[in-house]
Design a protein around this motif. Structure first.
Motif, PDB file in Angstrom:
ATOM      1  N   TYR A 104       2.771   5.537 -25.907  1.00  0.00           N
ATOM      2  CA  TYR A 104       3.635   4.364 -25.803  1.00  0.00           C
ATOM      3  C   TYR A 104       4.454   4.048 -27.061  1.00  0.00           C
ATOM      4  O   TYR A 104       5.474   3.369 -26.981  1.00  0.00           O
ATOM      5  CB  TYR A 104       2.824   3.127 -25.408  1.00  0.00           C
ATOM      6  N   LEU A 105       4.012   4.502 -28.233  1.00  0.00           N
ATOM      7  CA  LEU A 105       4.732   4.150 -29.461  1.00  0.00           C
ATOM      8  C   LEU A 105       6.166   4.658 -29.527  1.00  0.00           C
ATOM      9  O   LEU A 105       7.028   3.963 -30.084  1.00  0.00           O
ATOM     10  CB  LEU A 105       3.953   4.590 -30.696  1.00  0.00           C
ATOM     11  N   ARG A 117       6.542  -9.424 -23.725  1.00  0.00           N
ATOM     12  CA  ARG A 117       6.762  -9.765 -22.324  1.00  0.00           C
ATOM     13  C   ARG A 117       7.048  -8.504 -21.506  1.00  0.00           C
ATOM     14  O   ARG A 117       6.509  -8.310 -20.414  1.00  0.00           O
ATOM     15  CB  ARG A 117       7.939 -10.751 -22.229  1.00  0.00           C
ATOM     16  N   TRP A 118       7.884  -7.626 -22.043  1.00  0.00           N
ATOM     17  CA  TRP A 118       8.209  -6.362 -21.378  1.00  0.00           C
ATOM     18  C   TRP A 118       6.951  -5.519 -21.189  1.00  0.00           C
ATOM     19  O   TRP A 118       6.694  -4.981 -20.105  1.00  0.00           O
ATOM     20  CB  TRP A 118       9.260  -5.614 -22.199  1.00  0.00           C
ATOM     21  N   ARG A 119       6.137  -5.399 -22.263  1.00  0.00           N
ATOM     22  CA  ARG A 119       4.902  -4.612 -22.172  1.00  0.00           C
ATOM     23  C   ARG A 119       3.899  -5.233 -21.198  1.00  0.00           C
ATOM     24  O   ARG A 119       3.140  -4.531 -20.543  1.00  0.00           O
ATOM     25  CB  ARG A 119       4.256  -4.451 -23.556  1.00  0.00           C
ATOM     26  N   ASN A 127       5.389  -4.637 -17.510  1.00  0.00           N
ATOM     27  CA  ASN A 127       5.331  -3.254 -16.999  1.00  0.00           C
ATOM     28  C   ASN A 127       3.898  -2.694 -16.967  1.00  0.00           C
ATOM     29  O   ASN A 127       3.700  -1.528 -16.665  1.00  0.00           O
ATOM     30  CB  ASN A 127       6.290  -2.325 -17.760  1.00  0.00           C
ATOM     31  N   GLY A 128       2.907  -3.542 -17.278  1.00  0.00           N
ATOM     32  CA  GLY A 128       1.505  -3.164 -17.115  1.00  0.00           C
ATOM     33  C   GLY A 128       0.848  -2.493 -18.305  1.00  0.00           C
ATOM     34  O   GLY A 128      -0.368  -2.241 -18.287  1.00  0.00           O
ATOM     35  N   VAL A 129       1.593  -2.215 -19.364  1.00  0.00           N
ATOM     36  CA  VAL A 129       1.020  -1.506 -20.505  1.00  0.00           C
ATOM     37  C   VAL A 129      -0.038  -2.355 -21.221  1.00  0.00           C
ATOM     38  O   VAL A 129      -1.087  -1.837 -21.612  1.00  0.00           O
ATOM     39  CB  VAL A 129       2.118  -1.030 -21.481  1.00  0.00           C
ATOM     40  N   LEU A 168      -3.826  -1.186 -22.069  1.00  0.00           N
ATOM     41  CA  LEU A 168      -4.409  -1.224 -23.418  1.00  0.00           C
ATOM     42  C   LEU A 168      -5.615  -2.153 -23.461  1.00  0.00           C
ATOM     43  O   LEU A 168      -6.636  -1.824 -24.075  1.00  0.00           O
ATOM     44  CB  LEU A 168      -3.359  -1.655 -24.446  1.00  0.00           C
ATOM     45  N   ARG A 169      -5.496  -3.300 -22.815  1.00  0.00           N
ATOM     46  CA  ARG A 169      -6.568  -4.312 -22.821  1.00  0.00           C
ATOM     47  C   ARG A 169      -7.882  -3.748 -22.269  1.00  0.00           C
ATOM     48  O   ARG A 169      -8.954  -4.134 -22.705  1.00  0.00           O
ATOM     49  CB  ARG A 169      -6.111  -5.532 -22.013  1.00  0.00           C
ATOM     50  N   ALA A 170      -7.809  -2.799 -21.360  1.00  0.00           N
ATOM     51  CA  ALA A 170      -9.013  -2.200 -20.779  1.00  0.00           C
ATOM     52  C   ALA A 170      -9.845  -1.467 -21.831  1.00  0.00           C
ATOM     53  O   ALA A 170     -11.037  -1.212 -21.615  1.00  0.00           O
ATOM     54  CB  ALA A 170      -8.627  -1.243 -19.657  1.00  0.00           C
ATOM     55  N   ASN A 171      -9.260  -1.172 -22.986  1.00  0.00           N
ATOM     56  CA  ASN A 171      -9.963  -0.484 -24.070  1.00  0.00           C
ATOM     57  C   ASN A 171     -10.605  -1.442 -25.064  1.00  0.00           C
ATOM     58  O   ASN A 171     -11.327  -1.018 -25.962  1.00  0.00           O
ATOM     59  CB  ASN A 171      -8.993   0.433 -24.821  1.00  0.00           C
TER      60      ASN A 171
END
Length: 98
Positions: A28-29, A69-71, A74-76, A80-83
């Motif tokens: 993603y970076l 807001r964009w991230r 779009n679900g990113v 990431l939060r799942a980690n």
């Protein structure tokens, strides 16, 4: 000239998600670095625990908030939060001494 926005995102990684998190960052970076208002990012990992800090510089807080807001939209951020063991802590900073 207005002061740039310094933003930190701090999170604790789940023990079994460290490698996956860094894989996701590598994925993603490149998009982050092309986002309007982005200046730089440094990623730090604590030497004694699974805490990471993303130290970011943006043209303004408004630019960062649009990016976040964009991230989120779009679900990113969800991916990431799942980690993480809990929600990340996001802070805005002023540079007072250079």
């Amino acid at each position: 000239m207005s002061q740039k926005a310094i933003v930190t995102l701090e999170a604790n990684l789940k023990d079994d998600c460290i490698d996956n998190f860094f894989y996701l960052l590598s994925k993603y970076l490149p998009e982050t670095k092309m986002y309007d208002g982005f200046i730089s990012i440094k990623i730090h990992q604590c030497t004694t625990e699974n805490t990471i800090v993303l130290h970011q510089e943006w043209e303004s807080i408004t630019h960062y908030e649009a990016y976040l807001r964009w991230r989120t939209d779009n679900g990113v951020m969800h991916i990431l939060r799942a980690n993480f063991t809990s929600d990340p802590i996001i802070k805005y900073w002023n540079t007072v001494i250079v």
